[in-house]
Design an enzyme around this catalytic site. Structure first.
Site, PDB file in Angstrom:
ATOM      1  N   SER A 131     -62.006  87.663 -40.651  1.00  0.00           N
ATOM      2  CA  SER A 131     -61.877  87.081 -41.997  1.00  0.00           C
ATOM      3  C   SER A 131     -61.786  85.563 -41.944  1.00  0.00           C
ATOM      4  O   SER A 131     -62.255  84.873 -42.859  1.00  0.00           O
ATOM      5  CB  SER A 131     -60.693  87.691 -42.748  1.00  0.00           C
ATOM      6  OG  SER A 131     -59.471  87.260 -42.202  1.00  0.00           O
TER       7      SER A 131
ATOM      8  N   LYS B 259     -57.303  87.934 -26.413  1.00  0.00           N
ATOM      9  CA  LYS B 259     -57.183  87.813 -24.955  1.00  0.00           C
ATOM     10  C   LYS B 259     -56.810  86.377 -24.606  1.00  0.00           C
ATOM     11  O   LYS B 259     -57.067  85.460 -25.390  1.00  0.00           O
ATOM     12  CB  LYS B 259     -58.535  88.135 -24.298  1.00  0.00           C
ATOM     13  CG  LYS B 259     -59.037  89.522 -24.607  1.00  0.00           C
ATOM     14  CD  LYS B 259     -58.409  90.514 -23.668  1.00  0.00           C
ATOM     15  CE  LYS B 259     -58.874  91.917 -23.984  1.00  0.00           C
ATOM     16  NZ  LYS B 259     -58.171  92.924 -23.221  1.00  0.00           N
TER      17      LYS B 259
ATOM     18  N   HIS C 102     -52.853  80.110 -35.618  1.00  0.00           N
ATOM     19  CA  HIS C 102     -51.707  81.006 -35.387  1.00  0.00           C
ATOM     20  C   HIS C 102     -51.007  81.225 -36.723  1.00  0.00           C
ATOM     21  O   HIS C 102     -50.797  80.268 -37.478  1.00  0.00           O
ATOM     22  CB  HIS C 102     -50.746  80.363 -34.371  1.00  0.00           C
ATOM     23  CG  HIS C 102     -49.582  81.239 -34.054  1.00  0.00           C
ATOM     24  ND1 HIS C 102     -49.695  82.322 -33.216  1.00  0.00           N
ATOM     25  CD2 HIS C 102     -48.298  81.212 -34.475  1.00  0.00           C
ATOM     26  CE1 HIS C 102     -48.515  82.934 -33.146  1.00  0.00           C
ATOM     27  NE2 HIS C 102     -47.653  82.273 -33.900  1.00  0.00           N
TER      28      HIS C 102
ATOM     29  N   ASP D  54     -50.313  79.418 -27.653  1.00  0.00           N
ATOM     30  CA  ASP D  54     -49.836  78.786 -28.900  1.00  0.00           C
ATOM     31  C   ASP D  54     -49.103  77.474 -28.641  1.00  0.00           C
ATOM     32  O   ASP D  54     -48.084  77.178 -29.275  1.00  0.00           O
ATOM     33  CB  ASP D  54     -48.881  79.748 -29.655  1.00  0.00           C
ATOM     34  CG  ASP D  54     -49.528  81.092 -29.914  1.00  0.00           C
ATOM     35  OD1 ASP D  54     -50.740  81.121 -30.168  1.00  0.00           O
ATOM     36  OD2 ASP D  54     -48.812  82.107 -29.872  1.00  0.00           O
TER      37      ASP D  54
HETATM   38  C1  GRF Z   1     -55.214  85.828 -37.953  1.00  0.00           C
HETATM   39  O1  GRF Z   1     -54.014  86.215 -38.543  1.00  0.00           O
HETATM   40  C2  GRF Z   1     -54.983  84.688 -37.006  1.00  0.00           C
HETATM   41  O2  GRF Z   1     -53.899  83.870 -37.367  1.00  0.00           O
HETATM   42  C3  GRF Z   1     -54.655  85.376 -35.718  1.00  0.00           C
HETATM   43  O3  GRF Z   1     -55.457  86.532 -35.714  1.00  0.00           O
HETATM   44  C4  GRF Z   1     -55.782  86.907 -37.050  1.00  0.00           C
HETATM   45  C5  GRF Z   1     -57.272  87.007 -37.130  1.00  0.00           C
HETATM   46  O4  GRF Z   1     -57.724  87.596 -38.306  1.00  0.00           O
HETATM   47  N1  GRF Z   1     -54.870  84.485 -34.601  1.00  0.00           N
HETATM   48  P1  GRF Z   1     -59.265  87.588 -38.655  1.00  0.00           P
HETATM   49  O5  GRF Z   1     -59.992  88.339 -37.560  1.00  0.00           O
HETATM   50  O6  GRF Z   1     -59.721  86.170 -38.769  1.00  0.00           O
HETATM   51  O7  GRF Z   1     -59.360  88.326 -39.964  1.00  0.00           O
END
Ligand code: GRF
Length: 201
Positions: free
Chosen positions: A13, A92, A110, A151
């Protein structure tokens, strides 16, 4: 033009939000040159294919060891002319050699306000559970450079959202995700402008 490779494991997304912003002309100077996923069934690859973008399934299981995998990833990125990597839900650890090859040219998003609530094991709903357990009044999303630690790299941009007393990890996750979808295109717009300035210099 900044050639961006997007790397992810899941639904994609954030990638979709970035792509939409680009299609609307809101991220000048940047284009997607490649989408990579360790998961062949990932939504992120599907979105890439639907948009006629190169979509590659690349997993450690296709290589004899981590070093060969890392070299394979760097080669793939170079083959597609990538000069910047955007991690969007990559589950990963990025191999050290790839971090080195793209130092200061790789960012991640994050779903919390780093430096709080990040690090190993802090992914998905675990993050929002920790935020609620700590009785935070604010959470949000952070775009940061990627270094060798989870992170941990320098923060590019953050966006906060309120945490309500009645929040569950799921309701908080949904609010944070909405913030991510605005934040990531914004951050990439700024990074592309910075890159253009560096190229001119
Ligand atoms: C998001 O919440 C992002 O913060 C985290 O993984 C999720 C990815 O969601 N690192 P999407 O695949 O972009 O919908």
């Amino acid at each position: 033009m900044l050639n961006i490779a997007v790397v992810g494991s899941g639904r994609g997304s954030n990638f979709q939000a970035i792509l939409t912003a680009m299609q609307q002309g809101n991220v000048p100077g940047a284009r997607i040159c490649l989408v990579v996923s360790n998961n062949s069934g990932a939504g992120i690859l599907e979105i890439a294919r639907t948009n006629a973008l190169p979509a590659v399934h690349l997993s450690q299981t296709q290589f004899p060891d981590e070093q060969a995998f890392a070299a394979g990833m760097v080669n793939l990125l170079h083959e597609h002319g990538a000069d910047f990597i955007v991690l969007a839900g990559y589950m990963k650890r990025v191999p050290r050699e790839v971090v080195r090859a793209f130092r200061d040219r790789m960012v991640n998003i994050h779903p919390a306000l780093l430096p709080k609530h990040g690090g190993k094991g802090m992914y998905g709903l675990h993050v929002h559970e920790a935020v609620i357990a700590a009785r935070e009044r604010l959470s949000g999303a952070t775009v940061h450079y990627v270094d060798e630690e989870y992170d941990h790299g320098r923060i590019v941009l953050q966006r906060s959202v309120p945490v309500f007393a009645e929040d569950t990890p799921e309701t908080l996750a949904a609010r944070v995700l909405e913030a991510e979808h605005a934040l990531y295109p914004d951050a990439i717009r700024q990074l592309a402008a910075l890159h253009a300035a560096e190229v001119v210099r």
